[in-house]
Design a protein around this motif. Structure first.
Motif, mmCIF file in Angstrom:
data_model
loop_
_atom_site.group_PDB
_atom_site.id
_atom_site.type_symbol
_atom_site.label_atom_id
_atom_site.label_comp_id
_atom_site.label_asym_id
_atom_site.label_seq_id
_atom_site.Cartn_x
_atom_site.Cartn_y
_atom_site.Cartn_z
ATOM 1 N N PRO A 163 -1.823 10.217 -1.798
ATOM 2 C CA PRO A 163 -1.042 11.219 -2.522
ATOM 3 C C PRO A 163 0.455 10.914 -2.407
ATOM 4 C CG PRO A 163 -2.533 12.248 -0.933
ATOM 5 C CD PRO A 163 -2.548 10.782 -0.661
ATOM 6 N N ASN A 164 1.175 11.178 -3.446
ATOM 7 C CA ASN A 164 2.627 10.978 -3.415
ATOM 8 C C ASN A 164 3.267 12.069 -4.271
ATOM 9 O OD1 ASN A 164 5.214 9.982 -3.195
ATOM 10 N ND2 ASN A 164 4.595 7.846 -3.420
ATOM 11 N N PRO A 165 3.392 13.293 -3.684
ATOM 12 C CA PRO A 165 3.819 14.462 -4.457
ATOM 13 C C PRO A 165 5.167 14.256 -5.158
ATOM 14 C CG PRO A 165 3.092 15.113 -2.266
ATOM 15 C CD PRO A 165 3.157 13.620 -2.279
ATOM 16 N N GLY A 166 5.225 14.700 -6.405
ATOM 17 C CA GLY A 166 6.463 14.597 -7.175
ATOM 18 C C GLY A 166 6.681 13.223 -7.776
ATOM 19 N N VAL A 167 5.880 12.252 -7.370
ATOM 20 C CA VAL A 167 6.019 10.884 -7.879
ATOM 21 C C VAL A 167 4.787 10.506 -8.694
ATOM 22 C CG1 VAL A 167 6.285 8.450 -7.233
ATOM 23 C CG2 VAL A 167 7.481 10.225 -5.931
ATOM 24 N N LYS A 195 6.573 7.170 5.083
ATOM 25 C CA LYS A 195 7.195 8.342 4.458
ATOM 26 C C LYS A 195 7.065 8.139 2.951
ATOM 27 C CE LYS A 195 9.839 12.054 4.467
ATOM 28 N NZ LYS A 195 9.307 13.342 4.926
ATOM 29 N N MET A 196 6.272 9.017 2.300
ATOM 30 C CA MET A 196 5.992 8.828 0.890
ATOM 31 C C MET A 196 7.186 9.252 0.042
ATOM 32 S SD MET A 196 3.168 7.437 1.358
ATOM 33 C CE MET A 196 2.702 7.166 -0.339
ATOM 34 N N GLY A 197 7.235 8.752 -1.178
ATOM 35 C CA GLY A 197 8.341 9.001 -2.091
ATOM 36 C C GLY A 197 8.329 7.935 -3.157
ATOM 37 N N ALA A 198 9.388 7.882 -3.970
ATOM 38 C CA ALA A 198 9.439 6.886 -5.047
ATOM 39 C C ALA A 198 9.379 5.466 -4.464
ATOM 40 C CB ALA A 198 10.712 7.072 -5.858
ATOM 41 N N SER A 199 10.010 5.275 -3.299
ATOM 42 C CA SER A 199 9.922 3.984 -2.589
ATOM 43 C C SER A 199 9.496 4.283 -1.158
ATOM 44 C CB SER A 199 11.280 3.280 -2.574
ATOM 45 O OG SER A 199 11.744 3.089 -3.881
ATOM 46 N N PRO A 200 8.203 4.348 -0.905
ATOM 47 C CA PRO A 200 7.729 4.716 0.443
ATOM 48 C C PRO A 200 8.302 3.806 1.515
ATOM 49 C CG PRO A 200 5.913 4.707 -1.115
ATOM 50 C CD PRO A 200 7.087 4.121 -1.834
ATOM 51 N N GLU A 201 8.651 4.415 2.645
ATOM 52 C CA GLU A 201 9.216 3.644 3.752
ATOM 53 C C GLU A 201 8.195 3.577 4.871
ATOM 54 O OE1 GLU A 201 12.949 5.429 4.855
ATOM 55 O OE2 GLU A 201 13.596 5.455 2.753
ATOM 56 N N THR A 230 1.237 -5.166 0.440
ATOM 57 C CA THR A 230 2.258 -4.198 0.033
ATOM 58 C C THR A 230 1.619 -2.838 -0.244
ATOM 59 O OG1 THR A 230 2.027 -4.633 -2.335
ATOM 60 C CG2 THR A 230 3.558 -6.042 -1.109
ATOM 61 N N MET A 231 2.506 -1.856 -0.481
ATOM 62 C CA MET A 231 2.039 -0.582 -1.010
ATOM 63 C C MET A 231 2.571 -0.473 -2.435
ATOM 64 S SD MET A 231 2.734 3.326 0.229
ATOM 65 C CE MET A 231 2.263 3.078 1.923
ATOM 66 N N ALA A 232 1.666 -0.172 -3.372
ATOM 67 C CA ALA A 232 2.090 0.022 -4.759
ATOM 68 C C ALA A 232 2.295 1.508 -4.991
ATOM 69 C CB ALA A 232 1.031 -0.511 -5.715
ATOM 70 N N THR A 233 3.292 1.851 -5.785
ATOM 71 C CA THR A 233 3.528 3.251 -6.138
ATOM 72 C C THR A 233 3.529 3.386 -7.661
ATOM 73 O OG1 THR A 233 4.754 3.688 -4.120
ATOM 74 C CG2 THR A 233 5.194 5.149 -5.981
ATOM 75 N N THR A 281 3.840 12.366 4.851
ATOM 76 C CA THR A 281 3.719 11.079 5.545
ATOM 77 C C THR A 281 2.254 10.650 5.608
ATOM 78 O OG1 THR A 281 5.670 11.523 6.887
ATOM 79 C CG2 THR A 281 4.093 9.953 7.789
ATOM 80 N N ALA A 282 2.021 9.389 5.302
ATOM 81 C CA ALA A 282 0.673 8.830 5.446
ATOM 82 C C ALA A 282 0.608 8.049 6.752
ATOM 83 C CB ALA A 282 0.353 7.926 4.268
ATOM 84 N N ILE A 283 -0.563 8.100 7.399
ATOM 85 C CA ILE A 283 -0.734 7.411 8.679
ATOM 86 C C ILE A 283 -1.913 6.450 8.544
ATOM 87 C CG2 ILE A 283 -1.160 7.722 11.156
ATOM 88 C CD1 ILE A 283 -0.251 10.794 10.400
ATOM 89 N N PHE A 284 -1.683 5.188 8.878
ATOM 90 C CA PHE A 284 -2.708 4.155 8.710
ATOM 91 C C PHE A 284 -3.047 3.516 10.062
ATOM 92 C CE2 PHE A 284 0.263 4.004 5.091
ATOM 93 C CZ PHE A 284 -0.579 4.348 4.051
#
Lengths: 181, 396
Positions: B192-196, B259-265, B206-209, B245-248
């Motif tokens: 999930p990536n709310p607002g994005v 930390k999720m968002g337009a460019s997750p960190e 990588t992580m794709a958004t 926040t996603a935890i792997f």
């Protein structure tokens, strides 16, 4: 049902490529490639040859250390290093043979397994047999180098019955594709 | 449906017409109308309804060949009902609590015929089918929650597809219609990536958004942060809504937070084993250590910030082995704060989002156990509870 037609896809790709490429430009590119060839680094190849794979017990996975080549109805059979499901060898089929009435999937996930008799690694295609209820015999779930869905060709959970009359999973085979080194 | 009173009248009428030979039985008929001395009154058949999704409920898939997702009340250990879910289906729970969504595939003639992919919408209180939303395709695989996720507001459904091209089907759950397919080569495990929109893990590490999935569906990739073939991340990630926040967890036990968002960190990883006072586990053969593993290896309680991980002793590439212990990791403190021993190895774990959390685990024999989230004490044991993946409402 919509079937996956590899021939049609390849044909389409080739035609598209041909449509974009003139014969002259192809010859020109080949020429450049031939001239530039000596510049291509050969080192990685030489290094790969120099670095023979370590097949000592210390370098083998737990599966590879106990794998056998005699009985393909056991989960320990060497080719089953990444198989998940019912062994077709126990369901009226064989190591590369689908049981009567079922159909092999043309695509599959793969494993790289070591034959304990010669110590060599081979590429194994785990093709599902499809179109009959789950065989439920000799259930194995081996996971050498098995990954997640983002690398689907190395994941053994997916139902790979694409391009078959039915997508119902019946059992799994372990087809030897060739040497992996 | 025939009413009981009509049936009773019919019996009495038949007996009255039967003649003297049946007087003994006929004499019984009027007695049925009298009040039963034991208080056993005639009954009508009816159908139950249940509450909207509760924080203490668990949803347990039947398993490979057992259809249905059973709902258990964690406190009592009793079944509340079953959501109709077919083989290889995925379930998502409406955040507003009104619906259960089942992404599923059926064929017109059982195991053959016309393939039909859809999202079946069930009312959460009657558990009756409300409608079906046709979709073009979906992946056929079991044991995962990350192939069907919803946007935080419940408006959009994202359904992973593998045909065998990798893609995501976007469904408008408010309008109840399929919107579009977003091709997402080399990626899976929808986050999930709310607002994005949503994000996914990819085979290049990588992580794709995917931003605005129902519109332009722009795809961006962050930097590579994990070794997808050598030390893969379990798709069974946890997600903290409040912290976004996603935890792997990776096969060797490396823990990453994003930390999720337009460019997750993505944070630098730390070792789960090190957090418990051991040396970090490695990928080398013959190195026996505690490794994370099983079919659904981790669950997260956002209230305490604790990650519950199924662990087993073994060598690397044993990532599907069932767990013998639950390690409770305080993610922020990077410390394993409790180790809960299990009576038998289990394949799935889920935890409620309550302040006093409950754990549900199950094994391959379908035996389900509800445990105290603090002590690991067994509170309930449910035979044939289901051997598949476990969910909770507003879960990780």
């Amino acid at each position: 049902m919509k079937k996956f037609d590899a021939d049609a896809v390849c044909e389409k790709l080739l035609r598209k490529q041909a449509g974009r490429t003139s014969r002259r430009s192809l010859i020109s590119r080949l020429g450049i490639a031939l001239v530039a060839a000596p510049v291509f680094p050969l080192l990685p190849v030489s290094r790969a040859e120099a670095a023979k794979p370590d097949r000592s017990p210390e370098a083998k996975t737990a599966f590879a250390r106990s794998a056998q080549t005699e009985d393909d109805t056991e989960c320990t059979y060497w080719r089953y290093c990444a198989i998940d499901g019912a062994l077709c060898s126990c369901c009226g089929g064989g190591i590369h043979t689908c049981p009567a009435g079922s159909e092999p999937s043309p695509v599959s996930w793969v494993g790289t397994c070591i034959n304990p008799d010669n110590g060599k690694a081979y590429l194994i295609a785990y093709r599902d047999c499809c179109g009959k209820p789950m065989c439920n015999q000799c259930l194995c779930d081996n996971t050498d180098r098995e990954t997640q869905l983002y690398t689907p060709q190395l994941n053994n959970d997916i139902i790979w019955c694409f391009g078959t009359q039915s997508m119902q999973y019946h059992c799994s085979t372990a087809v030897l594709v060739g040497g992996a080194e | 449906m025939k009413s009981y009173s009509g049936f009773r009248f019919g019996v009495v009428a038949a007996l009255a017409l039967s003649g003297p030979a049946l007087y003994g039985i006929a004499a019984f008929a009027p007695a049925a109308n009298a009040k039963d001395p034991n208080g056993l009154e005639p009954e009508e058949s009816d159908t139950a309804t249940i509450e909207a999704p509760q924080a203490g409920w668990f949803y347990v898939r039947g398993g490979w060949e057992v259809d249905g997702t059973a709902i258990y009340d964690g406190k009592s250990g009793k079944m509340k009902g079953i959501v109709a879910s077919s083989q290889l289906s995925d379930m998502a729970i409406d955040p507003a609590g009104k619906y259960y969504y089942i992404s599923e595939t059926i064929w017109s003639k059982g195991n053959r015929g016309t393939r039909q992919d859809m999202v079946s919408v069930y009312d959460s209180q009657t558990l009756k089918l409300v409608t079906e939303i046709p979709i073009p395709s979906r992946i056929l695989v079991d044991e995962r929650k990350q192939n069907f996720v919803l946007s935080a507001d419940g408006r959009w459904g994202f359904i992973y597809s593998f045909s065998p091209a990798q893609a995501v089907n976007v469904v408008d759950l408010a309008k109840r219609k399929f919107v579009k397919t977003v091709e997402l080569p080399g990626c899976a495990a929808l986050i999930p990536n709310p607002g994005v929109g949503f994000s996914a893990l990819c085979s290049d590490g990588t992580m794709a958004t995917v931003t605005d999935p129902a519109g332009k569906a722009a795809i961006t990739h962050g930097p590579a942060f994990f070794a997808a073939s050598d030390d893969p991340i379990f798709e069974n990630f946890a997600y903290d809504k409040a912290k976004n926040t996603a935890i792997f967890v990776s096969y060797t036990g490396l823990v990453y937070t994003a930390k999720m968002g337009a460019s997750p960190e993505v944070s630098a990883p730390f070792s789960l084993q090190e957090a418990a006072g051991y040396a970090p586990a490695v990928t080398k053969p013959l190195s026996v250590a505690w490794y994370p593993g099983s079919r659904q290896p981790a669950a997260y309680n956002a209230a305490s910030g604790e990650l519950f991980v199924l662990m087993h002793m073994g060598e690397y590439w044993s990532h599907k082995a069932f767990g013998d212990e639950i390690w409770v990791l305080d993610v922020a403190a990077r410390k394993v704060v409790r180790r809960l021993a299990l009576k038998e190895p289990v394949g799935h774990i889920e935890v409620t989002q309550q302040a006093e959390p409950l754990i549900f685990v199950n094994d391959e024999k379908s035996e389900g156990m509800i445990l105290d989230g603090r002590t690991g004490e067994e509170l309930h044991r449910i035979e044939t509870a289901g051997s598949g993946v476990i969910s909770v409402a507003s879960g990780s």
